[in-house]
Design a protein around this motif. Sequence first.
Motif, PDB file in Angstrom:
ATOM      1  N   ARG A 111     -74.454  54.218 -36.433  1.00 39.62           N
ATOM      2  CA  ARG A 111     -73.079  54.198 -36.878  1.00 39.62           C
ATOM      3  C   ARG A 111     -72.553  55.678 -36.407  1.00 39.62           C
ATOM      4  N   ALA A 112     -73.156  56.716 -36.576  1.00 34.13           N
ATOM      5  CA  ALA A 112     -72.986  57.902 -35.871  1.00 34.13           C
ATOM      6  C   ALA A 112     -72.747  57.911 -34.472  1.00 34.13           C
ATOM      7  N   VAL A 113     -73.806  57.413 -33.745  1.00 33.85           N
ATOM      8  CA  VAL A 113     -73.760  57.276 -32.490  1.00 33.85           C
ATOM      9  C   VAL A 113     -72.224  56.314 -31.933  1.00 33.85           C
ATOM     10  N   GLU A 114     -72.137  55.256 -32.696  1.00 35.81           N
ATOM     11  CA  GLU A 114     -70.787  54.535 -32.512  1.00 35.81           C
ATOM     12  C   GLU A 114     -69.474  55.356 -32.856  1.00 35.81           C
ATOM     13  N   ARG A 115     -69.474  56.070 -33.522  1.00 33.74           N
ATOM     14  CA  ARG A 115     -68.297  56.887 -34.010  1.00 33.74           C
ATOM     15  C   ARG A 115     -68.263  57.967 -32.892  1.00 33.74           C
ATOM     16  N   ASP A 116     -69.076  58.565 -32.441  1.00 32.06           N
ATOM     17  CA  ASP A 116     -69.161  59.743 -31.566  1.00 32.06           C
ATOM     18  C   ASP A 116     -68.743  58.929 -30.303  1.00 32.06           C
ATOM     19  N   ARG A 117     -69.176  57.942 -29.765  1.00 33.67           N
ATOM     20  CA  ARG A 117     -68.544  57.177 -28.727  1.00 33.67           C
ATOM     21  C   ARG A 117     -67.187  56.867 -28.951  1.00 33.67           C
ATOM     22  N   ALA A 118     -66.862  56.282 -29.768  1.00 30.90           N
ATOM     23  CA  ALA A 118     -65.479  55.889 -29.851  1.00 30.90           C
ATOM     24  C   ALA A 118     -64.398  57.234 -30.101  1.00 30.90           C
ATOM     25  N   VAL A 119     -64.891  58.403 -30.266  1.00 34.30           N
ATOM     26  CA  VAL A 119     -64.120  59.612 -30.308  1.00 34.30           C
ATOM     27  C   VAL A 119     -64.086  59.925 -28.711  1.00 34.30           C
ATOM     28  N   ALA A 120     -65.386  59.768 -28.222  1.00 33.87           N
ATOM     29  CA  ALA A 120     -65.276  60.496 -26.714  1.00 33.87           C
ATOM     30  C   ALA A 120     -64.553  59.447 -25.736  1.00 33.87           C
ATOM     31  N   TRP A 121     -64.506  58.322 -26.217  1.00 33.29           N
ATOM     32  CA  TRP A 121     -63.715  57.268 -25.262  1.00 33.29           C
ATOM     33  C   TRP A 121     -63.074  56.293 -26.155  1.00 33.29           C
ATOM     34  N   PRO A 122     -61.887  56.725 -26.646  1.00 33.53           N
ATOM     35  CA  PRO A 122     -61.175  55.975 -27.599  1.00 33.53           C
ATOM     36  C   PRO A 122     -60.319  54.785 -27.092  1.00 33.53           C
ATOM     37  N   ARG A 123     -60.420  53.935 -27.645  1.00 36.71           N
ATOM     38  CA  ARG A 123     -59.595  52.642 -27.241  1.00 36.71           C
ATOM     39  C   ARG A 123     -58.554  52.649 -28.669  1.00 36.71           C
ATOM     40  N   VAL A 124     -57.720  51.597 -28.561  1.00 31.70           N
ATOM     41  CA  VAL A 124     -56.892  51.450 -29.424  1.00 31.70           C
ATOM     42  C   VAL A 124     -57.230  51.170 -30.872  1.00 31.70           C
ATOM     43  N   GLY A 125     -57.228  52.161 -31.926  1.00 34.46           N
ATOM     44  CA  GLY A 125     -57.626  51.608 -33.278  1.00 34.46           C
ATOM     45  C   GLY A 125     -59.101  51.931 -33.392  1.00 34.46           C
ATOM     46  N   GLU A 126     -59.940  52.196 -32.216  1.00 40.95           N
ATOM     47  CA  GLU A 126     -61.380  52.542 -32.527  1.00 40.95           C
ATOM     48  C   GLU A 126     -61.846  53.686 -33.141  1.00 40.95           C
ATOM     49  N   VAL A 127     -61.087  54.860 -32.913  1.00 39.15           N
ATOM     50  CA  VAL A 127     -61.176  55.942 -33.550  1.00 39.15           C
ATOM     51  C   VAL A 127     -61.122  55.979 -35.079  1.00 39.15           C
TER      52      VAL A 127
END
Length: 325
Positions: A111-127
């Motif tokens: 989940r930390a990897v998923e969170r970091d990926r969401a921060v690096a490549w955000p889509r609507v609502g993902e961050v």
Amino acid sequence: MTPVVSRAARELAVAGVASARAEAEILAAYVLGVTRGRLALTDGFTDSQLDSYRALVSRRCRREPLQHLTGSAGFRHLDLAVGPGVFVPRPETELLAGWAVEQARAVEQDRAVERDRAVAWPRVGEVARGEGAAAPLVVDLCSGSGAIALSVAQEVPAARVVAVERSPAALSWLRRNAAARAVAGDRPIEVVEADVTDPDLLAELVGQVDVLVCNPPYVPRSVAVPPEVAGHDPAEAVFGGADGLDVIRPVLHRAATLLRPGGGIGVEHDDTHGAVVPDLLGADGRYVTITDHRDLAGRPRFVTASRRADGRPAGPAGTWQTGSS
């Protein structure tokens, strides 16, 4: 002091205590207030200490559990308070606890990897969804003294851990240990008083649990157990009905509802259940990667599985494999 301890070891051996010398030394260290490794550096017993030591050895010869005499049981990196009314945690259960720790860490890392990926490549609502999403949810059923739950809380500090226990006496020990570990700085666990066979158990957590672990009562009713168990461990924490599966069956059924798709389950079982419990998981149809694990003595001891990632039943007769810990 050595002759006193040696005599105590002989008395314990005659009484049928398997690790007589070790236990004689543990009791001596307990009375003297030192670690076992420092016994040789002490000046020996005072008269009052000798009286206390002999009294403890006498009680142990009557097969009162060592952990009841010292008031504590070592489990992984913990010293847990135990006594009448609660099952004394066994070394073999440390393997199941270790599996739970590994699973919780894996969830946290993923989940930390998923969170970091969401921060690096955000889509609507993902961050927003990624924030705070790294905390695994671990449920420990039949928690007893809290050995497994508190081990996970200590070794995976980010985890949210829920410990479930029915027995009022065991709950007292569980809450005592939970409070002590919180004071020591571990993340507090949540203690729930409930029957793990309740079909509506933990209704608020349906589909959310990442790791579910259980050390249930599983000894078949007709099996003879050692005096320490027969006379001191609560029967409701030891025996699981005629075939030892009275608690395991409903736990496996309810766990599939509580687990999220891909979540993991680990259940300890009797050494005669190395095929039966994996078969129950396979027949349920909602589990995959079913693996039975052996303890350090080579006996079948616990089974693990994953909730189907698609969340749907697989149909009857899933396959399983054996493994080792």
